[in-house]
Scaffold this motif. Structure first.
Motif, PDB file in Angstrom:
ATOM      1  N   ILE A  66       0.852  -1.200   0.000  1.00  0.00           N
ATOM      2  CA  ILE A  66       0.000   0.000   0.000  1.00  0.00           C
ATOM      3  C   ILE A  66       0.880   1.239   0.000  1.00  0.00           C
ATOM      4  O   ILE A  66       1.796   1.367   0.826  1.00  0.00           O
ATOM      5  CB  ILE A  66      -0.907   0.000   1.240  1.00  0.00           C
ATOM      6  N   GLY A  67       0.624   2.127  -0.919  1.00  0.00           N
ATOM      7  CA  GLY A  67       1.344   3.388  -0.982  1.00  0.00           C
ATOM      8  C   GLY A  67       0.385   4.558  -0.851  1.00  0.00           C
ATOM      9  O   GLY A  67      -0.670   4.573  -1.495  1.00  0.00           O
ATOM     10  N   VAL A  68       0.715   5.516  -0.001  1.00  0.00           N
ATOM     11  CA  VAL A  68      -0.116   6.715   0.142  1.00  0.00           C
ATOM     12  C   VAL A  68       0.754   7.952  -0.017  1.00  0.00           C
ATOM     13  O   VAL A  68       1.905   7.979   0.424  1.00  0.00           O
ATOM     14  CB  VAL A  68      -0.846   6.753   1.515  1.00  0.00           C
ATOM     15  N   ASP A  69       0.203   8.941  -0.670  1.00  0.00           N
ATOM     16  CA  ASP A  69       0.850  10.245  -0.811  1.00  0.00           C
ATOM     17  C   ASP A  69      -0.258  11.283  -0.673  1.00  0.00           C
ATOM     18  O   ASP A  69      -0.804  11.775  -1.667  1.00  0.00           O
ATOM     19  CB  ASP A  69       1.549  10.355  -2.163  1.00  0.00           C
ATOM     20  N   PHE A  70      -0.617  11.572   0.571  1.00  0.00           N
ATOM     21  CA  PHE A  70      -1.740  12.467   0.811  1.00  0.00           C
ATOM     22  C   PHE A  70      -1.546  13.870   0.246  1.00  0.00           C
ATOM     23  O   PHE A  70      -2.493  14.450  -0.292  1.00  0.00           O
ATOM     24  CB  PHE A  70      -2.050  12.536   2.309  1.00  0.00           C
ATOM     25  N   PRO A  71      -0.342  14.464   0.330  1.00  0.00           N
ATOM     26  CA  PRO A  71      -0.180  15.812  -0.246  1.00  0.00           C
ATOM     27  C   PRO A  71      -0.514  15.869  -1.729  1.00  0.00           C
ATOM     28  O   PRO A  71      -1.016  16.883  -2.223  1.00  0.00           O
ATOM     29  CB  PRO A  71       1.295  16.132   0.023  1.00  0.00           C
ATOM     30  N   LYS A  72      -0.236  14.777  -2.470  1.00  0.00           N
ATOM     31  CA  LYS A  72      -0.518  14.743  -3.912  1.00  0.00           C
ATOM     32  C   LYS A  72      -1.775  13.948  -4.251  1.00  0.00           C
ATOM     33  O   LYS A  72      -2.017  13.650  -5.431  1.00  0.00           O
ATOM     34  CB  LYS A  72       0.690  14.156  -4.648  1.00  0.00           C
ATOM     35  N   GLN A  73      -2.552  13.586  -3.211  1.00  0.00           N
ATOM     36  CA  GLN A  73      -3.789  12.819  -3.403  1.00  0.00           C
ATOM     37  C   GLN A  73      -3.528  11.511  -4.146  1.00  0.00           C
ATOM     38  O   GLN A  73      -4.300  11.108  -5.021  1.00  0.00           O
ATOM     39  CB  GLN A  73      -4.831  13.658  -4.149  1.00  0.00           C
ATOM     40  N   GLY A  74      -2.435  10.871  -3.792  1.00  0.00           N
ATOM     41  CA  GLY A  74      -2.075   9.624  -4.452  1.00  0.00           C
ATOM     42  C   GLY A  74      -2.294   8.410  -3.569  1.00  0.00           C
ATOM     43  O   GLY A  74      -2.150   8.473  -2.345  1.00  0.00           O
ATOM     44  N   PHE A  75      -2.637   7.307  -4.210  1.00  0.00           N
ATOM     45  CA  PHE A  75      -2.807   6.033  -3.505  1.00  0.00           C
ATOM     46  C   PHE A  75      -2.522   4.897  -4.473  1.00  0.00           C
ATOM     47  O   PHE A  75      -2.951   4.933  -5.630  1.00  0.00           O
ATOM     48  CB  PHE A  75      -4.228   5.881  -2.966  1.00  0.00           C
ATOM     49  N   SER A  76      -1.796   3.885  -4.004  1.00  0.00           N
ATOM     50  CA  SER A  76      -1.554   2.707  -4.831  1.00  0.00           C
ATOM     51  C   SER A  76      -1.741   1.451  -3.998  1.00  0.00           C
ATOM     52  O   SER A  76      -1.485   1.442  -2.793  1.00  0.00           O
ATOM     53  CB  SER A  76      -0.145   2.740  -5.428  1.00  0.00           C
ATOM     54  N   LEU A  77      -2.198   0.406  -4.662  1.00  0.00           N
ATOM     55  CA  LEU A  77      -2.405  -0.887  -4.011  1.00  0.00           C
ATOM     56  C   LEU A  77      -1.971  -1.980  -4.971  1.00  0.00           C
ATOM     57  O   LEU A  77      -2.478  -2.068  -6.094  1.00  0.00           O
ATOM     58  CB  LEU A  77      -3.879  -1.072  -3.644  1.00  0.00           C
ATOM     59  N   ASN A  78      -1.009  -2.791  -4.539  1.00  0.00           N
ATOM     60  CA  ASN A  78      -0.528  -3.910  -5.340  1.00  0.00           C
ATOM     61  C   ASN A  78      -0.742  -5.185  -4.539  1.00  0.00           C
ATOM     62  O   ASN A  78      -0.144  -5.365  -3.475  1.00  0.00           O
ATOM     63  CB  ASN A  78       0.953  -3.724  -5.681  1.00  0.00           C
ATOM     64  N   VAL A  79      -1.589  -6.076  -5.069  1.00  0.00           N
ATOM     65  CA  VAL A  79      -1.998  -7.273  -4.335  1.00  0.00           C
ATOM     66  C   VAL A  79      -1.470  -8.519  -5.017  1.00  0.00           C
ATOM     67  O   VAL A  79      -1.624  -8.684  -6.235  1.00  0.00           O
ATOM     68  CB  VAL A  79      -3.540  -7.363  -4.247  1.00  0.00           C
TER      69      VAL A  79
END
Length: 238
Positions: A66-79
């Motif tokens: 799980i990757g989050v980058d709240f300042p840039k409104q980013g989110f990633s999920l690799n399952v």
């Protein structure tokens, strides 16, 4: 006389923490819990990656990056599960989906792995809510009951907050259990309809520090009715 005074002092010290916890307002309990878990206020600007390993009795192990980058409104999920991997990438509202590294996959594969942006948004909200607790209890549409509850759960006493939500946010009723001395969050529980004792409770053990935030290391999920075990997820640093 000195022994008598010392005994009185000892009793006062032993019982001061619980009595103090009982005198706090719900807002004060929440504030103390947030100070414990996020002492430097890092959640709002979190930019990091972590791993969650989910194990359930009836399904193969699932590993999520799980990757989050709240300042840039980013989110990633690799399952990764059963030899396959799928990923969601959100960036300021955009949504990209890949299966085994490719954006080209069939409708049958999309159905099998539930590959759609609605599902991706659900998973984004799921991870950022649960790992953002108790800080997320300050979010708009969240209503913390002003009454502070004192409950015993699994033979331990807790300070408990009851939380409901605006209809567009959620319809379940949640209870959050905090240690009365440290205000660490150790249990949360939700009901769809409390009178039916439905829903689940989640036992939190251990802490993993991610960018200065103390997140639950292990979460074990159970049904409220019958205490049926559902699964465990474990947080790991990368």
């Amino acid at each position: 006389m000195r022994r008598y005074c010392f005994a009185l002092l000892l009793v006062s010290v032993l019982f001061s923490a619980p009595s103090h916890a009982q005198s706090l307002s719900a807002d004060e309990v929440l504030e103390k819990a947030i100070v414990f878990h996020d002492p430097n206020g890092n959640w709002e600007n979190l930019n990091t990656t972590f791993k969650v390993v989910m194990e359930t009795p009836s399904r193969p192990k699932r590993t999520s990056i799980i990757g989050v980058d709240f300042p840039k409104q980013g989110f990633s999920l690799n399952v990764g599960q059963k030899g396959n991997s799928y990923a969601y990438e959100f960036n300021r509202g955009s949504c990209e989906i890949t299966l085994n590294g490719s954006e080209d996959f069939s409708e049958e594969e999309a159905e099998e792995f539930q590959l759609n942006c609605e599902r991706g948004n659900f998973m984004k909200d799921y991870y950022t809510y649960l790992y953002g607790l108790p800080m997320k209890l300050n979010n708009p549409g969240t209503h913390v009951d002003p009454k502070v509850y004192n409950r015993t759960f699994k033979d331990k006493k807790y300070v408990v907050l009851k939380v409901t939500y605006d209809a567009e946010v959620g319809t379940d009723t949640w209870y959050f259990y905090f240690d009365p001395t440290t205000y660490a969050m150790e249990v949360y529980q939700f009901y769809h309809e409390e009178s039916k004792n439905d829903g689940e409770y989640i036992l939190l053990t251990g802490l993993e520090e991610i960018n200065g935030i103390k997140m639950p290391k292990t979460r074990a999920w159970y049904l409220n009715k019958g205490d049926k075990y559902l699964g465990t997820d474990t947080l790991e640093k990368i």
